[in-house]
Design a protein around this motif. Sequence first.
Motif, PDB file in Angstrom:
ATOM      1  N   LEU A 175       0.809  34.898 -14.797  1.00 37.10           N
ATOM      2  CA  LEU A 175       0.290  36.230 -15.114  1.00 37.10           C
ATOM      3  C   LEU A 175       0.718  36.665 -16.507  1.00 37.10           C
ATOM      4  CD1 LEU A 175       0.819  37.987 -11.674  1.00 37.10           C
ATOM      5  CD2 LEU A 175      -1.374  37.742 -12.854  1.00 37.10           C
ATOM      6  N   ALA A 176       1.952  36.303 -16.911  1.00 40.05           N
ATOM      7  CA  ALA A 176       2.430  36.649 -18.253  1.00 40.05           C
ATOM      8  C   ALA A 176       1.588  35.958 -19.323  1.00 40.05           C
ATOM      9  CB  ALA A 176       3.898  36.273 -18.398  1.00 40.05           C
ATOM     10  N   LYS A 177       1.188  34.711 -19.071  1.00 41.79           N
ATOM     11  CA  LYS A 177       0.355  33.990 -20.036  1.00 41.79           C
ATOM     12  C   LYS A 177      -1.031  34.616 -20.163  1.00 41.79           C
ATOM     13  CE  LYS A 177       2.702  29.566 -19.405  1.00 41.79           C
ATOM     14  NZ  LYS A 177       2.590  28.170 -18.901  1.00 41.79           N
ATOM     15  N   LYS A 178      -1.416  35.371 -19.135  1.00 38.38           N
ATOM     16  CA  LYS A 178      -2.695  36.087 -19.200  1.00 38.38           C
ATOM     17  C   LYS A 178      -2.557  37.452 -19.864  1.00 38.38           C
ATOM     18  CE  LYS A 178      -4.288  33.941 -14.877  1.00 38.38           C
ATOM     19  NZ  LYS A 178      -4.702  34.184 -13.469  1.00 38.38           N
ATOM     20  N   GLY A 179      -1.350  37.765 -20.371  1.00 34.35           N
ATOM     21  CA  GLY A 179      -1.113  39.042 -21.020  1.00 34.35           C
ATOM     22  C   GLY A 179      -0.805  40.172 -20.054  1.00 34.35           C
ATOM     23  N   ARG A 180      -0.349  39.835 -18.841  1.00 34.94           N
ATOM     24  CA  ARG A 180      -0.095  40.853 -17.822  1.00 34.94           C
ATOM     25  C   ARG A 180       1.384  40.853 -17.400  1.00 34.94           C
ATOM     26  NH1 ARG A 180      -4.405  39.459 -13.255  1.00 34.94           N
ATOM     27  NH2 ARG A 180      -3.442  41.294 -12.285  1.00 34.94           N
ATOM     28  N   ALA A 181       2.272  40.589 -18.351  1.00 35.23           N
ATOM     29  CA  ALA A 181       3.697  40.476 -18.022  1.00 35.23           C
ATOM     30  C   ALA A 181       4.274  41.804 -17.539  1.00 35.23           C
ATOM     31  CB  ALA A 181       4.473  39.972 -19.248  1.00 35.23           C
ATOM     32  N   ARG A 182       4.021  42.872 -18.294  1.00 35.48           N
ATOM     33  CA  ARG A 182       4.582  44.175 -17.912  1.00 35.48           C
ATOM     34  C   ARG A 182       3.965  44.692 -16.616  1.00 35.48           C
ATOM     35  NH1 ARG A 182       5.392  47.712 -23.507  1.00 35.48           N
ATOM     36  NH2 ARG A 182       7.093  46.438 -24.340  1.00 35.48           N
ATOM     37  N   GLU A 183       2.688  44.449 -16.420  1.00 38.69           N
ATOM     38  CA  GLU A 183       2.044  44.825 -15.157  1.00 38.69           C
ATOM     39  C   GLU A 183       2.712  44.086 -13.997  1.00 38.69           C
ATOM     40  OE1 GLU A 183      -2.062  43.774 -12.790  1.00 38.69           O
ATOM     41  OE2 GLU A 183      -2.078  43.735 -14.991  1.00 38.69           O
ATOM     42  N   THR A 184       3.008  42.806 -14.194  1.00 39.19           N
ATOM     43  CA  THR A 184       3.663  42.002 -13.154  1.00 39.19           C
ATOM     44  C   THR A 184       5.049  42.532 -12.850  1.00 39.19           C
ATOM     45  OG1 THR A 184       2.433  40.051 -13.894  1.00 39.19           O
ATOM     46  CG2 THR A 184       4.397  39.676 -12.544  1.00 39.19           C
ATOM     47  N   LEU A 185       5.816  42.805 -13.892  1.00 45.04           N
ATOM     48  CA  LEU A 185       7.182  43.302 -13.696  1.00 45.04           C
ATOM     49  C   LEU A 185       7.175  44.703 -13.088  1.00 45.04           C
ATOM     50  CD1 LEU A 185       8.870  42.025 -16.972  1.00 45.04           C
ATOM     51  CD2 LEU A 185       9.308  41.234 -14.646  1.00 45.04           C
ATOM     52  N   GLY A 186       6.193  45.527 -13.457  1.00 44.17           N
ATOM     53  CA  GLY A 186       6.080  46.850 -12.849  1.00 44.17           C
ATOM     54  C   GLY A 186       5.807  46.759 -11.357  1.00 44.17           C
ATOM     55  N   THR A 187       4.943  45.819 -10.968  1.00 41.52           N
ATOM     56  CA  THR A 187       4.673  45.593  -9.545  1.00 41.52           C
ATOM     57  C   THR A 187       5.918  45.079  -8.841  1.00 41.52           C
ATOM     58  OG1 THR A 187       2.374  45.062 -10.112  1.00 41.52           O
ATOM     59  CG2 THR A 187       3.142  44.417  -7.919  1.00 41.52           C
ATOM     60  N   ASN A 188       6.617  44.136  -9.493  1.00 43.11           N
ATOM     61  CA  ASN A 188       7.879  43.639  -8.936  1.00 43.11           C
ATOM     62  C   ASN A 188       8.861  44.776  -8.680  1.00 43.11           C
ATOM     63  OD1 ASN A 188       7.362  40.897  -8.808  1.00 43.11           O
ATOM     64  ND2 ASN A 188       7.987  40.508 -10.902  1.00 43.11           N
ATOM     65  N   LEU A 189       8.955  45.679  -9.650  1.00 44.94           N
ATOM     66  CA  LEU A 189       9.913  46.780  -9.565  1.00 44.94           C
ATOM     67  C   LEU A 189       9.591  47.708  -8.398  1.00 44.94           C
ATOM     68  CD1 LEU A 189      12.265  48.434 -10.674  1.00 44.94           C
ATOM     69  CD2 LEU A 189      10.674  49.479 -12.316  1.00 44.94           C
ATOM     70  N   VAL A 190       8.341  48.124  -8.277  1.00 46.81           N
ATOM     71  CA  VAL A 190       7.956  49.043  -7.211  1.00 46.81           C
ATOM     72  C   VAL A 190       8.131  48.380  -5.844  1.00 46.81           C
ATOM     73  CG1 VAL A 190       6.014  50.303  -6.208  1.00 46.81           C
ATOM     74  CG2 VAL A 190       6.392  50.364  -8.671  1.00 46.81           C
ATOM     75  N   CYS A 191       7.748  47.108  -5.735  1.00 48.67           N
ATOM     76  CA  CYS A 191       7.905  46.399  -4.457  1.00 48.67           C
ATOM     77  C   CYS A 191       9.382  46.205  -4.113  1.00 48.67           C
ATOM     78  CB  CYS A 191       7.209  45.046  -4.523  1.00 48.67           C
ATOM     79  SG  CYS A 191       5.405  45.141  -4.606  1.00 48.67           S
ATOM     80  N   SER A 192      10.215  45.968  -5.128  1.00 44.11           N
ATOM     81  CA  SER A 192      11.649  45.809  -4.893  1.00 44.11           C
ATOM     82  C   SER A 192      12.261  47.106  -4.386  1.00 44.11           C
ATOM     83  CB  SER A 192      12.350  45.361  -6.177  1.00 44.11           C
ATOM     84  OG  SER A 192      11.913  44.088  -6.585  1.00 44.11           O
ATOM     85  N   VAL A 193      11.872  48.231  -4.991  1.00 39.18           N
ATOM     86  CA  VAL A 193      12.384  49.535  -4.554  1.00 39.18           C
ATOM     87  C   VAL A 193      11.921  49.819  -3.136  1.00 39.18           C
ATOM     88  CG1 VAL A 193      12.279  52.020  -4.974  1.00 39.18           C
ATOM     89  CG2 VAL A 193      12.546  50.448  -6.899  1.00 39.18           C
ATOM     90  N   PHE A 194      10.647  49.563  -2.856  1.00 37.50           N
ATOM     91  CA  PHE A 194      10.127  49.805  -1.511  1.00 37.50           C
ATOM     92  C   PHE A 194      10.855  48.931  -0.484  1.00 37.50           C
ATOM     93  CE2 PHE A 194       7.286  48.805   2.017  1.00 37.50           C
ATOM     94  CZ  PHE A 194       6.877  50.066   2.412  1.00 37.50           C
ATOM     95  N   GLY A 195      11.028  47.641  -0.798  1.00 41.53           N
ATOM     96  CA  GLY A 195      11.723  46.740   0.126  1.00 41.53           C
ATOM     97  C   GLY A 195      13.154  47.150   0.355  1.00 41.53           C
ATOM     98  N   GLY A 196      13.837  47.569  -0.713  1.00 45.43           N
ATOM     99  CA  GLY A 196      15.221  48.012  -0.569  1.00 45.43           C
ATOM    100  C   GLY A 196      15.350  49.249   0.296  1.00 45.43           C
ATOM    101  N   LEU A 197      14.453  50.222   0.101  1.00 46.18           N
ATOM    102  CA  LEU A 197      14.489  51.444   0.913  1.00 46.18           C
ATOM    103  C   LEU A 197      14.126  51.148   2.373  1.00 46.18           C
ATOM    104  CD1 LEU A 197      12.783  53.970  -1.547  1.00 46.18           C
ATOM    105  CD2 LEU A 197      15.207  53.836  -0.951  1.00 46.18           C
ATOM    106  N   PHE A 198      13.158  50.267   2.578  1.00 51.34           N
ATOM    107  CA  PHE A 198      12.763  49.894   3.940  1.00 51.34           C
ATOM    108  C   PHE A 198      13.938  49.239   4.668  1.00 51.34           C
ATOM    109  CE2 PHE A 198      11.101  47.049   7.145  1.00 51.34           C
ATOM    110  CZ  PHE A 198      10.066  47.765   7.726  1.00 51.34           C
TER     111      PHE A 198
END
Length: 504
Positions: free
Chosen positions: A97-120
Motif C-alpha cells: 500500500l505504501a508503494k501505491k502512495g497510501r502509506a499514511r492512509e495505511t498507518l492511520g487505519t492501523n492506528l484507529v484499529c489498534s485503539v479500537f482493539g485495545g479498548l475492546f
Amino acid sequence: MDALLQGLQLVFNGQTLLVILAAAAFGIFVGAVPGLTATMAVALLVPITFYMDPTPAIAAIVTTSAMAIFAGDIPGTYLNIPGTPASAAYVGESSLLAKKGRARETLGTNLVCSVFGGLFGTIILVFVSPSLAEVALKFSSYEYFWLALLGLSSSIFISIGSKTKAFLSLMIGLLLSTVGLDMMSGAPRFTFGIPDLMAGINFIPVMIGMFALNEIMSFYGSRVEARTPPALSKDKVFGQVPSHVKRYWRNMLRGSSLGTLIGALPGAGADIAAWIAYAAGKSRSKDKAAYGTGHIEGIVDASSANNSGISGAWVPALVFGIPGDSITAIVIGVLYMKGMNPGPTIFMEGSGLVYSLFVVFFVANLIMLPIGYLAIKSSKVFILTPRKILMPIILCFCIVGAFSINNSITDVWIMLLVGIVAFILARCDFPMAPAILGLVLGTTLENSFMSSMLKSNGDLLSFFSRPISASLGALVILIWCSPLLVRLYQRYRAPHTNHTPRSS
C-alpha cells in the motif's frame, strides 16, 4: 464505586500522567526501530520502575507495550521490516500500500484499529477478570498444577514453526527454574557454589539477555543494513479511515474478539493473535484474491487483534498469576515487587490498585490516538535513526538494568550467558516464548505438584479428585493427544478422499 474512585485518583495525578506521556514516547520510539520489540522495551523499562510507586510503574509498562505494538507498523509500512513481531502478519499488505502512495492512509487505519482493539480488550478484561477471580478462589494446588501445565502446553502447540524446537526451548526454561534451593529438602541445585544463585535465577536478567542482548548480537552478526526508506507519502492520515471503518467494522469486531481470546491463552501473545486474525479475515473475505496485493481489509483484522491481545494476556496474569505472553511474564515480577500478588485475592487486597490498572488501560489506548498521529506525521525521524548509534546505548542500559536489580555482578553474567544462548537458539529458529514461560511457570508447577503429593500421600489420582481439577486435567491430556488424534483422522480420511471412480 469506592474502589473505582480510588483507582481514578491514583491515575489522574501529575506524576502518573507524566509517566504515561514519557512511556508513550519511549514505546513509540522503540517500536518504530526495526528489531527493537515491545518485550525488549518493557524489559529495559523494568529497572526504572523499581523507583516508582505501583500505579505509575504499571502505567509505564502498559503504555509502553501498547505504543510499541502500534509503532511496529511504521517501519513495516515504509521499509517492509516489521518493528515488532506483532506487525509481521500484515507487513506485506502495508508495504505494498505504501508503494501505491497510501502509506499514511495505511498507518492511520492501523492506528484507529489498534485503539479500537485495545479498548475492546480492556472492556473484556474489566468485566471478565473479577468474575473469573471468584471462580479462582476455589482453586487449590491441584488446579494450579493443571493450569501451569496448560500454560506450558499451550506455549508449544500455539508456537509457529517446529513443535520439537518449541519443546526443547521450554525445557531450557524449566531447567533455569530449578536453580536454587530445593523446596522439600532445602538442598542447593545447580548453584555451583555461587551464593547469589541460592535464591534462584531472577527472570529480569534472563528477559534482558533473551531479548535485548539477543537483538544487539543479531544486529552486529548481520551484514545486511536497512535501505534508505522511500519518500513519505502526502496522503492524509485519517482521510479514508471513516470509510474503511464503515465498510470493515465487522472485521474490527472479529479481529478484536479473536485477539482477546487468543491473548488470554498462556504463551500465545499479540503476534500469534495477529497471524490467526489475518488468516481468519482472509478465509471470510469476499475478495480473497486481493489479499497479498496491498489490501486494506487484511490490515484491519490483524491490527485490531494485536492490541486487543495485549489486554487479553492480562486476564490469566491477574486472575491466576500465569502470564499470557512474555510482556505479562515481566509484569508479574513487577507486581510481586510492588506488593501486588497476582491471583484472585488481588481483587480483594488491592482493589483500588486493580481499578487503577483498568483506568490506565483506557488512558493508554486513548492517548495512543494523538501521539500515534504525531508519530505518523514525523515517522521519517524514527525510521532514519542510525542503529549503529542506538545499539551501544541499549547495551549500556542492559548492563546497568541487570546489575541494578540486586546490585550483583552475577546477574550481569546471567544476562550475558542467556543472551549468547538465545542468539544461538534464534539462529536455529528456536522460539523464545516457551523458554520464558518455562522459567516463570516452572516454580509454580513444581510447588503445586509437591504440595499436592504431600496432601494426598503420593496418590496421583488425587489430581482428578475435584471437578475443576479433573476438567483441567482432561483438557491438558486432550491437548497432548491432539496431534495423534489429528493424524489418525487424516489417515482415516485419506482412502475416502483419494478414491476416484474410473472413467468408462
